[in-house]
Design a protein around this motif. Structure first.
Motif, PDB file in Angstrom:
ATOM      1  N   LEU A 149       0.844  -1.195   0.000  1.00 25.86           N
ATOM      2  CA  LEU A 149       0.000   0.000   0.000  1.00 25.86           C
ATOM      3  C   LEU A 149       0.876   1.240   0.000  1.00 25.86           C
ATOM      4  O   LEU A 149       2.029   1.212   0.446  1.00 25.86           O
ATOM      5  CB  LEU A 149      -0.916   0.030   1.223  1.00 25.86           C
ATOM      6  N   ASN A 150       0.320   2.342  -0.488  1.00 27.30           N
ATOM      7  CA  ASN A 150       1.014   3.611  -0.372  1.00 27.30           C
ATOM      8  C   ASN A 150       1.014   4.062   1.086  1.00 27.30           C
ATOM      9  O   ASN A 150       0.183   3.638   1.884  1.00 27.30           O
ATOM     10  CB  ASN A 150       0.350   4.666  -1.255  1.00 27.30           C
ATOM     11  N   GLY A 151       1.938   4.939   1.423  1.00 24.42           N
ATOM     12  CA  GLY A 151       2.017   5.417   2.789  1.00 24.42           C
ATOM     13  C   GLY A 151       2.959   4.588   3.631  1.00 24.42           C
ATOM     14  O   GLY A 151       3.589   3.650   3.154  1.00 24.42           O
ATOM     15  N   VAL A 152       3.046   4.928   4.905  1.00 24.21           N
ATOM     16  CA  VAL A 152       3.991   4.267   5.806  1.00 24.21           C
ATOM     17  C   VAL A 152       3.325   3.666   7.040  1.00 24.21           C
ATOM     18  O   VAL A 152       4.010   3.247   7.968  1.00 24.21           O
ATOM     19  CB  VAL A 152       5.089   5.264   6.253  1.00 24.21           C
ATOM     20  N   GLU A 153       1.991   3.587   7.051  1.00 22.56           N
ATOM     21  CA  GLU A 153       1.291   3.158   8.253  1.00 22.56           C
ATOM     22  C   GLU A 153       0.442   1.908   8.070  1.00 22.56           C
ATOM     23  O   GLU A 153      -0.240   1.484   8.994  1.00 22.56           O
ATOM     24  CB  GLU A 153       0.409   4.309   8.755  1.00 22.56           C
ATOM     25  N   ALA A 154       0.484   1.287   6.888  1.00 19.74           N
ATOM     26  CA  ALA A 154      -0.404   0.155   6.611  1.00 19.74           C
ATOM     27  C   ALA A 154      -0.146  -1.020   7.545  1.00 19.74           C
ATOM     28  O   ALA A 154      -1.091  -1.628   8.066  1.00 19.74           O
ATOM     29  CB  ALA A 154      -0.249  -0.287   5.161  1.00 19.74           C
ATOM     30  N   ALA A 155       1.115  -1.372   7.759  1.00 16.98           N
ATOM     31  CA  ALA A 155       1.421  -2.520   8.615  1.00 16.98           C
ATOM     32  C   ALA A 155       0.915  -2.288  10.032  1.00 16.98           C
ATOM     33  O   ALA A 155       0.310  -3.180  10.651  1.00 16.98           O
ATOM     34  CB  ALA A 155       2.920  -2.792   8.609  1.00 16.98           C
ATOM     35  N   ASP A 156       1.145  -1.103  10.566  1.00 21.55           N
ATOM     36  CA  ASP A 156       0.664  -0.795  11.920  1.00 21.55           C
ATOM     37  C   ASP A 156      -0.856  -0.868  11.992  1.00 21.55           C
ATOM     38  O   ASP A 156      -1.417  -1.343  12.995  1.00 21.55           O
ATOM     39  CB  ASP A 156       1.127   0.595  12.338  1.00 21.55           C
ATOM     40  N   ARG A 157      -1.540  -0.420  10.954  1.00 20.62           N
ATOM     41  CA  ARG A 157      -3.000  -0.458  10.966  1.00 20.62           C
ATOM     42  C   ARG A 157      -3.514  -1.889  10.894  1.00 20.62           C
ATOM     43  O   ARG A 157      -4.543  -2.216  11.496  1.00 20.62           O
ATOM     44  CB  ARG A 157      -3.544   0.377   9.813  1.00 20.62           C
ATOM     45  N   LEU A 158      -2.825  -2.743  10.178  1.00 20.01           N
ATOM     46  CA  LEU A 158      -3.218  -4.152  10.146  1.00 20.01           C
ATOM     47  C   LEU A 158      -3.085  -4.773  11.534  1.00 20.01           C
ATOM     48  O   LEU A 158      -3.966  -5.504  11.988  1.00 20.01           O
ATOM     49  CB  LEU A 158      -2.365  -4.917   9.134  1.00 20.01           C
ATOM     50  N   VAL A 159      -1.995  -4.466  12.211  1.00 20.70           N
ATOM     51  CA  VAL A 159      -1.805  -4.983  13.564  1.00 20.70           C
ATOM     52  C   VAL A 159      -2.878  -4.430  14.496  1.00 20.70           C
ATOM     53  O   VAL A 159      -3.454  -5.163  15.319  1.00 20.70           O
ATOM     54  CB  VAL A 159      -0.393  -4.629  14.078  1.00 20.70           C
ATOM     55  N   GLU A 160      -3.178  -3.156  14.373  1.00 18.29           N
ATOM     56  CA  GLU A 160      -4.234  -2.552  15.197  1.00 18.29           C
ATOM     57  C   GLU A 160      -5.591  -3.190  14.925  1.00 18.29           C
ATOM     58  O   GLU A 160      -6.473  -3.182  15.801  1.00 18.29           O
ATOM     59  CB  GLU A 160      -4.311  -1.054  14.927  1.00 18.29           C
ATOM     60  N   SER A 161      -5.760  -3.754  13.715  1.00 12.27           N
ATOM     61  CA  SER A 161      -7.022  -4.408  13.347  1.00 12.27           C
ATOM     62  C   SER A 161      -7.086  -5.858  13.809  1.00 12.27           C
ATOM     63  O   SER A 161      -8.064  -6.554  13.512  1.00 12.27           O
ATOM     64  CB  SER A 161      -7.217  -4.353  11.827  1.00 12.27           C
ATOM     65  N   GLY A 162      -6.050  -6.318  14.492  1.00  8.16           N
ATOM     66  CA  GLY A 162      -6.075  -7.667  15.041  1.00  8.16           C
ATOM     67  C   GLY A 162      -5.226  -8.683  14.316  1.00  8.16           C
ATOM     68  O   GLY A 162      -5.195  -9.852  14.705  1.00  8.16           O
ATOM     69  N   VAL A 163      -4.517  -8.283  13.259  1.00  2.00           N
ATOM     70  CA  VAL A 163      -3.616  -9.213  12.577  1.00  2.00           C
ATOM     71  C   VAL A 163      -2.396  -9.425  13.471  1.00  2.00           C
ATOM     72  O   VAL A 163      -1.786  -8.448  13.927  1.00  2.00           O
ATOM     73  CB  VAL A 163      -3.178  -8.660  11.207  1.00  2.00           C
TER      74      VAL A 163
END
Length: 312
Positions: free
Chosen positions: A107-121
């Motif tokens: 994904l574009n941007g620099v926060e996708a991985a953190d958002r996935l973790v915040e979503s429970g991944v």
């Protein structure tokens, strides 16, 4: 998970980027399954996936479904949606991760991985990744690579490169992409971010492809200032970046064909949702958190965010 020569790969997001990599990975022998919907899903089931590039055209039969549970156990799941669709796709990523899949966000941007973790991944299942390629879905079941380049970078978010990262990179290399293992994926993500956010800001404000922007009296000044702001935010956040990063990024922008449009501009022209919040919006927000002034990206975030369509 056993990373053997050929892998079971799920693609979450069957648009241009996801569809393209699904096509070349499937052609090279990997078991690929696409999560798709609507007319695109119908076309994939009926005719397969057609991939067009500057060099060739081919069609490959591919598994496609709109049911994440039908994807089964996978070695890796590539998340290739736009940032504004990440929350909707996160449950599918979580399901596959809990089954053992490594989750690779493109994904574009620099926060996708953190958002996935915040979503429970599970955090230990989420890799860092990026791709540099220009691909569009031209019609249901058909994707076209416009760029001469197709670059992929994969790395562990914490710790040294692992066997799973090496096997994923080898899969992309075997499929024909220019892929490499990253020793510092956070720095690599910020380098791409400086490029794509600055291109989006300049071309979005001008409503023009990169050629006219570069040729405008102060076009290169605008681009340089936009790139400099992103790199300043990165360094303030502790990223280790070389002194010549700005000149390298600007040289790459100079090398692009004049008709090149960033995906942000294409979304803007289409009148649909855009990734503004995760491009200039993120630069402005993260800059404020770090105490860095970002006037170019503040302007882009304000001006381009005045009239906004509803995210589906």
């Amino acid at each position: 998970m056993d990373y053997t020569a050929f892998m079971r790969i799920a693609i979450l997001g069957a648009g241009g980027v996801g569809g393209y990599y699904a096509g070349i990975l499937a052609r090279s022998g990997h078991a690929v399954a696409l999560l798709a919907r609507g007319a695109h899903l119908d076309a994939l089931r009926a005719r397969g996936l057609e991939v067009r590039t500057p060099e060739e055209k081919f069609t490959v039969a591919i598994q496609a479904t709109n049911d994440p549970t039908a994807l089964g156990v996978c070695d890796v799941a590539i998340v290739a949606v736009k940032t504004y669709s990440l929350a909707a796709i996160a449950p599918a990523a979580r399901l596959l991760a809990e089954g053992g899949a490594a989750i690779l966000p493109f994904l574009n941007g620099v926060e996708a991985a953190d958002r996935l973790v915040e979503s429970g991944v599970p955090a230990n299942q989420v890799l860092g990744g990026l791709t540099q390629v220009s691909v569009v879905k031209v019609e249901p079941g058909v994707v076209e690579r416009k760029s001469s380049f197709q670059k992929v970078t994969v790395g562990e978010r914490m710790g040294k490169p692992s066997e799973r990262v090496r096997r994923i990179v080898e899969a992309f290399q075997g499929a024909g992409a220019e892929a490499r293992v990253s020793e510092d994926i956070s720095a690599d993500l910020w380098r791409k971010f400086a490029f794509i956010a600055s291109m989006a800001a300049a071309c979005g404000l001008a409503r023009a492809p990169i050629g006219p922007v570069r040729d405008a009296p102060y076009g290169k000044v605008l681009l340089a200032r936009a790139v400099r702001e992103v790199l300043a935010v990165a360094r303030a956040r502790g990223l280790r970046l070389a002194e010549d990063e700005e000149s390298k990024i600007l040289a790459f922008i100079d090398s692009l064909g004049g008709g090149m449009k960033p995906s942000f501009l294409l979304d803007l022209e289409a009148g649909g949702p855009t990734e503004l919040d995760d491009l200039s919006g993120a630069v402005a927000r993260l800059g404020r958190e770090a105490g860095v002034e970002t006037p170019v990206h503040d302007t882009a975030a304000a001006a381009l965010g005045v009239v906004r369509p509803q995210t589906p």
